[in-house]
Design a protein around this motif. Sequence first.
Motif, PDB file in Angstrom:
ATOM      1  N   GLY A 261       0.830  -1.404  -0.104  1.00  0.00           N
ATOM      2  CA  GLY A 261       0.028  -0.034  -0.031  1.00  0.00           C
ATOM      3  C   GLY A 261       1.204   1.330  -0.186  1.00  0.00           C
ATOM      4  N   ASP A 262       0.254   2.332   0.165  1.00  0.00           N
ATOM      5  CA  ASP A 262       0.836   3.734   0.056  1.00  0.00           C
ATOM      6  C   ASP A 262       0.474   4.461   1.033  1.00  0.00           C
ATOM      7  N   ARG A 263      -0.711   4.607   1.577  1.00  0.00           N
ATOM      8  CA  ARG A 263      -1.092   5.410   2.686  1.00  0.00           C
ATOM      9  C   ARG A 263      -2.363   5.235   3.279  1.00  0.00           C
ATOM     10  N   ILE A 264      -2.212   5.026   4.897  1.00  0.00           N
ATOM     11  CA  ILE A 264      -3.512   4.471   5.547  1.00  0.00           C
ATOM     12  C   ILE A 264      -3.647   5.316   6.597  1.00  0.00           C
ATOM     13  N   ALA A 265      -4.905   5.505   6.937  1.00  0.00           N
ATOM     14  CA  ALA A 265      -5.352   6.512   8.275  1.00  0.00           C
ATOM     15  C   ALA A 265      -6.136   5.511   9.112  1.00  0.00           C
ATOM     16  N   GLY A 266      -5.801   6.052  10.552  1.00  0.00           N
ATOM     17  CA  GLY A 266      -6.572   5.327  11.752  1.00  0.00           C
ATOM     18  C   GLY A 266      -7.436   6.423  12.112  1.00  0.00           C
ATOM     19  N   VAL A 267      -8.900   6.146  12.015  1.00  0.00           N
ATOM     20  CA  VAL A 267      -9.827   6.934  12.416  1.00  0.00           C
ATOM     21  C   VAL A 267     -10.535   6.463  13.984  1.00  0.00           C
ATOM     22  N   PRO A 268     -10.193   7.108  14.949  1.00  0.00           N
ATOM     23  CA  PRO A 268     -10.392   6.772  16.303  1.00  0.00           C
ATOM     24  C   PRO A 268     -11.966   6.930  16.571  1.00  0.00           C
ATOM     25  N   GLU A 269     -12.718   6.164  17.534  1.00  0.00           N
ATOM     26  CA  GLU A 269     -14.141   6.515  18.031  1.00  0.00           C
ATOM     27  C   GLU A 269     -13.577   7.294  19.187  1.00  0.00           C
ATOM     28  N   PRO A 270     -14.584   8.281  19.790  1.00  0.00           N
ATOM     29  CA  PRO A 270     -14.448   8.923  21.158  1.00  0.00           C
ATOM     30  C   PRO A 270     -14.019   8.376  22.073  1.00  0.00           C
ATOM     31  N   ASP A 271     -14.403   7.234  22.250  1.00  0.00           N
ATOM     32  CA  ASP A 271     -13.742   6.482  23.443  1.00  0.00           C
ATOM     33  C   ASP A 271     -12.679   5.383  23.491  1.00  0.00           C
ATOM     34  N   SER A 272     -11.723   5.843  22.289  1.00  0.00           N
ATOM     35  CA  SER A 272     -10.622   4.895  21.852  1.00  0.00           C
ATOM     36  C   SER A 272      -9.719   5.549  23.072  1.00  0.00           C
ATOM     37  N   LYS A 273      -8.902   4.432  23.669  1.00  0.00           N
ATOM     38  CA  LYS A 273      -8.094   4.553  24.694  1.00  0.00           C
ATOM     39  C   LYS A 273      -6.508   4.193  24.140  1.00  0.00           C
TER      40      LYS A 273
END
Length: 106
Positions: free
Chosen positions: A51-63
């Motif tokens: 791959g070339d680019r990845i994103a992590g999109v957290p939920e509001p209660d992510s720790k």
Amino acid sequence: MGESTRQMGGIGTKVLLDNDRVKIWEMDLAPGEESAVHEHVYDYVLVQLGGDRIAGVPEPDSKGLYNQYIEADVVPGQALYIEKGGIETARNIGKQRYREIIVELK
């Protein structure tokens, strides 16, 4: 997680192995595709395959370490140790298919 009724998906797109010590997943996302919302209940090792680019999109209660939106270049062969606690969606923001192996440490 409070009164949330959201459904959690798997942390990858396919289980490759599951025993009493580890659970190994494959993540395979086409450009623009995203994973199910998932929670990391175990520490894990992530190995990027392509791959070339990845994103992590957290939920509001992510720790844990990944409690904020991140974007990163993909480095095939790179291995990362990540502590449990994240509740997130992975999003392929690149132009290439993204693939990784995730090894949950039970």
